[in-house]
Scaffold this motif. Structure first.
Motif, PDB file in Angstrom:
ATOM      1  N   ILE A  45       0.845  -1.196   0.000  1.00  0.00           N
ATOM      2  CA  ILE A  45       0.000   0.000   0.000  1.00  0.00           C
ATOM      3  C   ILE A  45       0.879   1.244   0.000  1.00  0.00           C
ATOM      4  CG2 ILE A  45      -1.762   1.289   1.260  1.00  0.00           C
ATOM      5  CD1 ILE A  45      -2.849  -1.255   0.091  1.00  0.00           C
ATOM      6  N   ARG A  46       1.938   1.241   0.823  1.00  0.00           N
ATOM      7  CA  ARG A  46       2.850   2.393   0.874  1.00  0.00           C
ATOM      8  C   ARG A  46       3.558   2.590  -0.464  1.00  0.00           C
ATOM      9  NH1 ARG A  46       3.704   0.251   6.170  1.00  0.00           N
ATOM     10  NH2 ARG A  46       5.502  -0.953   5.447  1.00  0.00           N
ATOM     11  N   GLU A  47       3.904   1.503  -1.114  1.00  0.00           N
ATOM     12  CA  GLU A  47       4.555   1.614  -2.422  1.00  0.00           C
ATOM     13  C   GLU A  47       3.597   2.177  -3.463  1.00  0.00           C
ATOM     14  OE1 GLU A  47       5.906  -2.304  -3.286  1.00  0.00           O
ATOM     15  OE2 GLU A  47       7.549  -2.264  -1.825  1.00  0.00           O
ATOM     16  N   LEU A  48       2.334   1.746  -3.413  1.00  0.00           N
ATOM     17  CA  LEU A  48       1.350   2.242  -4.360  1.00  0.00           C
ATOM     18  C   LEU A  48       1.103   3.736  -4.197  1.00  0.00           C
ATOM     19  CD1 LEU A  48      -1.514  -0.428  -4.648  1.00  0.00           C
ATOM     20  CD2 LEU A  48      -0.054   0.430  -6.472  1.00  0.00           C
ATOM     21  N   ALA A  49       1.207   4.221  -2.972  1.00  0.00           N
ATOM     22  CA  ALA A  49       0.965   5.640  -2.693  1.00  0.00           C
ATOM     23  C   ALA A  49       1.950   6.540  -3.435  1.00  0.00           C
ATOM     24  CB  ALA A  49       1.044   5.904  -1.199  1.00  0.00           C
ATOM     25  N   GLN A  50       3.071   5.963  -3.872  1.00  0.00           N
ATOM     26  CA  GLN A  50       4.085   6.734  -4.587  1.00  0.00           C
ATOM     27  C   GLN A  50       3.979   6.558  -6.103  1.00  0.00           C
ATOM     28  OE1 GLN A  50       7.788   5.400  -2.890  1.00  0.00           O
ATOM     29  NE2 GLN A  50       7.209   5.956  -0.790  1.00  0.00           N
ATOM     30  N   ARG A  51       2.902   5.933  -6.562  1.00  0.00           N
ATOM     31  CA  ARG A  51       2.721   5.689  -8.003  1.00  0.00           C
ATOM     32  C   ARG A  51       1.379   6.286  -8.443  1.00  0.00           C
ATOM     33  NH1 ARG A  51       4.072  -0.634  -8.711  1.00  0.00           N
ATOM     34  NH2 ARG A  51       4.060  -0.042 -10.912  1.00  0.00           N
ATOM     35  N   PRO A  52       1.370   7.570  -8.828  1.00  0.00           N
ATOM     36  CA  PRO A  52       0.112   8.254  -9.162  1.00  0.00           C
ATOM     37  C   PRO A  52      -0.639   7.625 -10.331  1.00  0.00           C
ATOM     38  CG  PRO A  52       2.039   9.590  -9.759  1.00  0.00           C
ATOM     39  CD  PRO A  52       2.526   8.469  -8.918  1.00  0.00           C
ATOM     40  N   GLY A  53       0.091   7.043 -11.274  1.00  0.00           N
ATOM     41  CA  GLY A  53      -0.570   6.399 -12.405  1.00  0.00           C
ATOM     42  C   GLY A  53      -1.420   5.227 -11.974  1.00  0.00           C
TER      43      GLY A  53
END
Length: 287
Positions: A45-53
């Motif tokens: 989830i934390r990693e996804l938060a850094q991927r706006p696409g």
């Protein structure tokens, strides 16, 4: 579980479709958050938060599944369970068309025949209903588009469901607060009813998580065939439990849909067997 969902939604009366949808979203967030905590899967989830696409794609998926859930609840509560079943019967055919439009896939003659018969079925049912079966078409289109978006995103099931629900949670909470301040809503009106509204989160998440787990273990042809179990059970709920009418013209329309699905399924099985045979032949040559 999906097949018997109409029975669950009916016992949530007098809650309306929007109230049920809002509770479904809010309690899904709570349930999946608890699940992610237990299995220690917050890192993704934390990693996804850094991927706006990716987040934009998940937001689109959230909007599509919200439309699907909302229309399904509305259909069940307005005593159109048979039409909701139709939506999930024609869903595979809509997915085929989306593959042609969005992924530029090519259909063979059997697939085009199935789509043509499915279109004829919608025309027959439009005449029977006196209107377009908009509930069925909305369910099929929204879930087909949702599946397409999810396929492109490739997000794990639990994490994806959490973010989708989280995207919808704020407007859902805002609606529930507004409902409480105006009409009062139905939450808190009896321990049994309140418990059933809370359980909507688990009732939403568990089938989706089971489906994701099955998709990793069962061939796609098997998954495709198993998809027909839910609308068959929903149709049974509509006709046998809720006693919704099934006049001859409507039955003829459903028969056309089933014919299209038989053609579609048989063609899929043949294609899969041919590909397996080709792979086995290639391995034999290499050996």
């Amino acid at each position: 579980m999906w097949g018997f969902f109409p029975l669950y939604i009916r016992v949530l009366r007098p809650a309306g479709a929007m109230e049920i949808l809002a509770h479904r979203v809010v309690w899904s967030v709570a349930f999946v958050a608890l699940l992610l905590t237990v299995v220690r899967r917050w890192r993704y989830i934390r990693e996804l938060a850094q991927r706006p696409g990716k987040l934009a794609g998940i937001a689109l998926a959230a909007a599509l599944i919200a439309v699907n859930w909302g229309m399904y609840i509305f259909g069940v509560n307005s005593e159109r369970v048979v039409e909701t079943a139709l939506g999930y019967f024609i869903g595979p055919l809509v997915m085929v068309l989306l593959g042609v439009v969005a992924l530029r896939e090519r259909l063979n003659l059997a697939q085009w025949s199935a789509v043509g018969i499915g279109t004829l079925a919608v025309a027959v049912l439009t005449i029977d209903y006196g209107r377009l079966p908009y509930i069925a078409l909305t369910l099929a289109t929204s879930f087909g588009a949702y599946s397409l978006v999810k396929k492109r995103l490739g997000v794990p099931a639990a994490e994806g469901l959490f973010i989708e629900s989280a995207v919808l949670a704020l407007p859902a909470l805002a609606y529930l607060v507004w409902l409480t301040l105006t009409t009062g809503g139905t939450f808190g009106q009896g321990a049994g009813h309140t418990t059933l509204l809370v359980v909507a989160g688990a009732a939403t998440a568990i089938p989706l998580l089971l489906f994701a787990g099955a998709a990793n273990r069962i061939p796609m042809t098997g998954i495709g065939i198993l998809q027909y179990i839910a609308p068959i059970l929903q149709l049974g709920c509509g006709v046998l439990v809720f006693h919704e009418p099934m006049p001859p013209a409507r039955l003829a329309g459903f028969a056309l849909v089933w014919l299209a699905l038989i053609i579609f399924t048989v063609d899929g099985l043949r294609t899969t067997r041919r590909r397996v045979a080709e792979r086995e032949a290639e391995h034999a040559l290499v050996a």
